[in-house]
Design a protein around this motif. Structure first.
Motif, PDB file in Angstrom:
ATOM      1  N   VAL A  71     -13.829 -15.215  18.281  1.00 21.27           N
ATOM      2  CA  VAL A  71     -13.322 -16.053  17.283  1.00 21.27           C
ATOM      3  C   VAL A  71     -12.045 -16.157  16.993  1.00 21.27           C
ATOM      4  CG1 VAL A  71     -13.709 -16.011  14.794  1.00 21.27           C
ATOM      5  CG2 VAL A  71     -15.715 -15.532  15.957  1.00 21.27           C
ATOM      6  N   CYS A  72     -11.256 -15.117  17.037  1.00 12.98           N
ATOM      7  CA  CYS A  72      -9.919 -15.307  17.051  1.00 12.98           C
ATOM      8  C   CYS A  72      -9.453 -16.450  18.092  1.00 12.98           C
ATOM      9  CB  CYS A  72      -9.136 -14.024  17.420  1.00 12.98           C
ATOM     10  SG  CYS A  72      -7.372 -13.876  16.808  1.00 12.98           S
ATOM     11  N   ILE A  73      -9.648 -16.359  19.422  1.00 14.75           N
ATOM     12  CA  ILE A  73      -9.413 -17.146  20.429  1.00 14.75           C
ATOM     13  C   ILE A  73      -9.706 -18.519  19.809  1.00 14.75           C
ATOM     14  CG2 ILE A  73      -9.669 -17.791  22.771  1.00 14.75           C
ATOM     15  CD1 ILE A  73      -9.775 -14.859  23.451  1.00 14.75           C
ATOM     16  N   ALA A  74     -11.123 -18.609  19.513  1.00 16.04           N
ATOM     17  CA  ALA A  74     -11.591 -19.885  19.453  1.00 16.04           C
ATOM     18  C   ALA A  74     -10.844 -20.817  18.270  1.00 16.04           C
ATOM     19  CB  ALA A  74     -12.851 -20.161  18.926  1.00 16.04           C
ATOM     20  N   SER A  78      -8.461 -24.250  18.529  1.00 21.98           N
ATOM     21  CA  SER A  78      -8.982 -25.565  17.781  1.00 21.98           C
ATOM     22  C   SER A  78      -7.529 -25.716  17.064  1.00 21.98           C
ATOM     23  CB  SER A  78      -9.921 -24.909  16.639  1.00 21.98           C
ATOM     24  OG  SER A  78     -10.163 -25.960  15.859  1.00 21.98           O
ATOM     25  N   LEU A  79      -6.873 -25.100  16.521  1.00 25.45           N
ATOM     26  CA  LEU A  79      -5.409 -25.173  16.082  1.00 25.45           C
ATOM     27  C   LEU A  79      -4.373 -26.147  17.049  1.00 25.45           C
ATOM     28  CD1 LEU A  79      -4.725 -21.945  13.876  1.00 25.45           C
ATOM     29  CD2 LEU A  79      -5.067 -24.262  12.941  1.00 25.45           C
ATOM     30  N   ALA A  80      -4.437 -25.535  18.284  1.00 19.36           N
ATOM     31  CA  ALA A  80      -3.947 -26.117  19.489  1.00 19.36           C
ATOM     32  C   ALA A  80      -4.158 -27.414  19.936  1.00 19.36           C
ATOM     33  CB  ALA A  80      -3.598 -25.404  20.575  1.00 19.36           C
ATOM     34  N   GLY A  84      -8.933 -30.280  16.632  1.00 18.77           N
ATOM     35  CA  GLY A  84     -10.185 -30.857  17.050  1.00 18.77           C
ATOM     36  C   GLY A  84     -10.062 -32.266  17.724  1.00 18.77           C
ATOM     37  N   ARG A  85      -8.650 -32.975  17.242  1.00 13.93           N
ATOM     38  CA  ARG A  85      -8.425 -34.300  17.476  1.00 13.93           C
ATOM     39  C   ARG A  85      -8.387 -34.400  19.106  1.00 13.93           C
ATOM     40  NH1 ARG A  85      -4.173 -37.229  19.150  1.00 13.93           N
ATOM     41  NH2 ARG A  85      -2.821 -35.745  19.000  1.00 13.93           N
ATOM     42  N   PHE A 110     -13.752 -24.908  25.318  1.00 16.09           N
ATOM     43  CA  PHE A 110     -12.792 -25.953  25.218  1.00 16.09           C
ATOM     44  C   PHE A 110     -13.256 -27.232  25.989  1.00 16.09           C
ATOM     45  CE2 PHE A 110      -8.949 -28.518  25.145  1.00 16.09           C
ATOM     46  CZ  PHE A 110      -9.049 -29.237  23.952  1.00 16.09           C
ATOM     47  N   PHE A 111     -13.615 -28.152  25.348  1.00 16.34           N
ATOM     48  CA  PHE A 111     -13.751 -29.464  25.901  1.00 16.34           C
ATOM     49  C   PHE A 111     -12.874 -30.663  25.672  1.00 16.34           C
ATOM     50  CE2 PHE A 111     -17.586 -27.209  25.243  1.00 16.34           C
ATOM     51  CZ  PHE A 111     -18.415 -27.015  26.532  1.00 16.34           C
TER      52      PHE A 111
END
Length: 213
Positions: A71-74, A78-80, A84-85, A110-111
């Protein structure tokens, strides 16, 4: 007719082919090697958390601590990705299809949107897509051979970066190809490279955040 020595005949043979994983992770019904995507769907609908590996239903081990790391990595992926853009991030039940008899779910994936079909998420329940970054959090019942098989499937599917997080050793094995690996230790940075340039995290920060330090 004599059996062929290259063909699995016993349950023990199938365990070897699955990477020597513990027997209690392997479903006996359907018999190993005969399960289909429909069998996997039925198992998931029953509440099982499993993958389909070479026609065999295999439970996914995931402890509480390992889940917190994922969860922490996800969150930071997502922030990076500009929330989600640039791409989408899935968790430990983000099942994807990597072959006719392969359904996998990286602990984090990550996709890049640019690599998705027409830039959109597929509507299928188990889409035939491969992540640009795949993350696996090692558990005690994972074996080296099992994780090597996962890496092979990810890279064959088009994955460009695989992170294998070892909670016991408190480091991350970063694979940029099937055989090119670098061990990122406690005081080093885990980075997203040209896939996710904004991702940069000290390995120590990952574990300290989960540990509440």
């Amino acid at each position: 007719m004599l059996p062929n020595a290259a063909v699995a005949r016993t349950f023990a043979d199938h365990l070897v082919l699955l990477g020597g994983i513990p027997a209690d992770r392997v479903h006996a019904n359907p018999p190993p090697g005969s399960a289909t995507i429909n069998d996997w769907i039925a198992a998931v609908d029953r509440g099982d958390v499993c993958e389909l590996v070479d026609g065999t239903l295999v439970d996914r081990p995931m402890g509480f601590y390992e889940s917190l790391l994922a969860v922490c990595i996800a969150k930071y992926i997502s922030l990076a990705s500009d929330n989600g853009r640039l791409g989408v991030t899935s968790g430990e039940q983000g099942f994807i299809r990597l072959g006719e008899s392969q359904v996998r779910a990286p602990d984090v994936a990550f996709f890049l949107r640019a690599n998705l079909p027409e830039g959109r998420l597929p509507s299928e329940r188990v889409p035939a897509i491969c992540p640009d970054i795949a993350v696996e959090i090692l558990s005690s019942s994972n074996t080296m051979a099992e994780m090597a098989q996962k890496r092979k499937e990810y890279f064959q599917g088009g994955c460009r970066l695989v992170w294998m997080v070892d909670p016991g050793a408190r480091n991350v094995a970063v694979y940029r190809s099937l055989h090119k690996v670098e061990i990122i230790g406690w005081d080093s940075y885990l980075v997203g490279g040209d896939i996710l340039p904004e991702f940069r995290m000290l390995v120590s920060d990952l574990f300290n955040e989960v540990d509440g330090q």
